[in-house]
Design a protein around this motif. Structure first.
Motif, short mmCIF file in Angstrom:
data_model
loop_
_atom_site.label_atom_id
_atom_site.label_comp_id
_atom_site.label_asym_id
_atom_site.label_seq_id
_atom_site.Cartn_x
_atom_site.Cartn_y
_atom_site.Cartn_z
N GLU A 25 0.84 -1.20 0.00
CA GLU A 25 0.00 0.00 0.00
C GLU A 25 0.87 1.24 0.00
N VAL A 26 0.52 2.20 -0.84
CA VAL A 26 1.20 3.49 -0.88
C VAL A 26 0.13 4.58 -0.76
N SER A 27 0.46 5.66 -0.07
CA SER A 27 -0.52 6.73 0.11
C SER A 27 0.18 8.07 0.23
N ALA A 28 -0.57 9.13 -0.03
CA ALA A 28 -0.08 10.50 0.11
C ALA A 28 -1.22 11.37 0.61
N LEU A 31 2.72 17.93 3.95
CA LEU A 31 2.69 16.83 2.99
C LEU A 31 3.13 15.56 3.68
N GLY A 32 2.37 14.48 3.49
CA GLY A 32 2.71 13.20 4.08
C GLY A 32 2.76 12.09 3.05
N LEU A 33 3.70 11.15 3.21
CA LEU A 33 3.84 10.00 2.33
C LEU A 33 3.96 8.75 3.19
N SER A 34 3.41 7.64 2.69
CA SER A 34 3.42 6.41 3.47
C SER A 34 3.53 5.20 2.56
N LEU A 90 4.77 -4.15 7.77
CA LEU A 90 5.94 -3.29 7.93
C LEU A 90 5.70 -2.01 7.13
N GLY A 91 5.98 -0.85 7.73
CA GLY A 91 5.71 0.39 7.03
C GLY A 91 6.64 1.51 7.40
N ALA A 92 6.60 2.56 6.59
CA ALA A 92 7.38 3.77 6.84
C ALA A 92 6.55 4.98 6.42
N ASP A 93 6.63 6.05 7.21
CA ASP A 93 5.87 7.27 6.95
C ASP A 93 6.79 8.47 7.07
N THR A 94 6.44 9.53 6.39
CA THR A 94 7.14 10.80 6.55
C THR A 94 6.14 11.93 6.31
N PHE A 95 6.25 12.99 7.09
CA PHE A 95 5.41 14.17 6.88
C PHE A 95 6.11 15.37 7.50
N GLY A 96 5.68 16.56 7.10
CA GLY A 96 6.27 17.76 7.66
C GLY A 96 5.96 18.98 6.81
N VAL A 97 6.52 20.10 7.23
CA VAL A 97 6.38 21.38 6.54
C VAL A 97 7.75 21.78 6.00
#
Length: 301
Positions: free
Chosen positions: A67-70, A85-88, A103-110
């Motif tokens: 699964e991929v998401s934004a 903006l967030g990505l996963s 198992l997953g990884a996420d990132t978000f921020g300004v």
């Protein structure tokens, strides 16, 4: 004659064994294949925050999945617009099996303010039997998340480096009870362990050197979260009611959120959902509650 009888008996026994093995192999190859999905969602809150998200889940052989998401959020406060903006990404095993792993990884921020990177592992168990006793419909899940919170900093007495990296760990336990079908009861609890540097952001002079959005994210990081939810599923209709209470790890502010969602399946491949959430502070009654409405659309393929 006796030799002929023995020969025919051996042939019949071999044929039966061959058919049994073939049937067993065929049974192992038969399983329920989940559909792949493409999801879109959008929401609007009374706190002048708009958000949108898109996610795609691809089902692989034997129900392994990727699964991929934004997601994108825009918040307006006192004329200042903040875009997040967030990505996963996630990979997982068959969720219908007795035991599954994600198992997953996420990132978000300004941009130019802060970034959060998070890795997670989730273990789910719903065995058919436990210690020889039939499972009446109980599912347990444990999730661990390790996060890195990084922000730009002008060297000062609080942090002396240009880039500050703080770490946090979160532990989540979930329980689901399917014994009252079509009703399902869900409970969850989260606890976080934060680096000591998070406390340093809760100082009067910190906003002079560090963007306020970075400070707001850091000091409102949930230290504790407890929730309960009840869902109902009919042939085409579904509904979920939930309540969540959060306590910020640094400021210790408490927030209570009540939510309601209704889903409807138009066809086997198209479904929509409407969400509503009401969030309020338990510490400052003068603050206006934040109300959020959202719309979800899911396509199966």
């Amino acid at each position: 004659m006796r030799n002929f009888r023995a020969f025919f008996f051996a042939v019949a026994l071999f044929s039966f064994f061959e058919e049994s093995v073939a049937s067993s192999a065929a049974a192992e190859d038969v399983y329920f294949r989940l559909p792949s999905t493409l999801s879109f969602s959008g929401s609007q809150s009374s706190g002048d925050t708009k958000s949108g998200a898109v996610a795609a889940r691809f089902i692989l052989p034997k129900n392994y999945w990727i699964e991929v998401s934004a997601d994108r959020a825009i918040e307006s406060t006192d004329g200042l617009e903040t875009k997040t903006l967030g990505l996963s990404g996630t990979v997982g095993t068959d969720p219908l099996a007795d035991y599954s792993v994600d198992l997953g990884a996420d990132t978000f921020g300004v941009d130019s303010q802060y970034t959060v990177r998070e890795a997670r592992i989730r273990l789910t168990a719903m065995p058919i039997a436990v210690l020889g006793l039939e499972n009446p419909g109980i599912e347990m899940a444990f999730e661990y998340r390790g996060a890195e919170f990084e922000f730009a900093n002008t060297p000062n007495s609080i942090f002396t480096s240009n880039q500050v990296l703080l770490r946090a760990q979160t532990y989540r336990l979930e329980a689901a009870f399917y014994m009252l079908s079509p009703w399902t009861l869900r409970l969850h609890a989260e606890r976080a362990d934060l680096a000591n540097g998070f406390q340093d952001l809760n100082r009067p002079l910190a906003p002079i050197f560090i963007p306020e959005t970075a400070i707001s994210t850091a000091v409102s990081w949930p230290g504790e979260e407890d929730g309960i939810g009840i869902s109902y599923g009919a042939k085409k209709w579904g509904a979920r009611i939930g309540a969540v209470r959060k306590r910020a790890a640094i400021t210790e502010d408490k927030t209570f959120t009540a939510s309601l969602a209704v889903d409807y399946a138009w066809t086997k491949k198209i479904s929509t959902g409407v969400r509503y959430a009401h969030s309020k502070s338990e510490d400052d009654t003068t603050l206006e509650p934040i109300e959020t409405v959202g719309l979800d659309v899911q396509l199966g393929f």
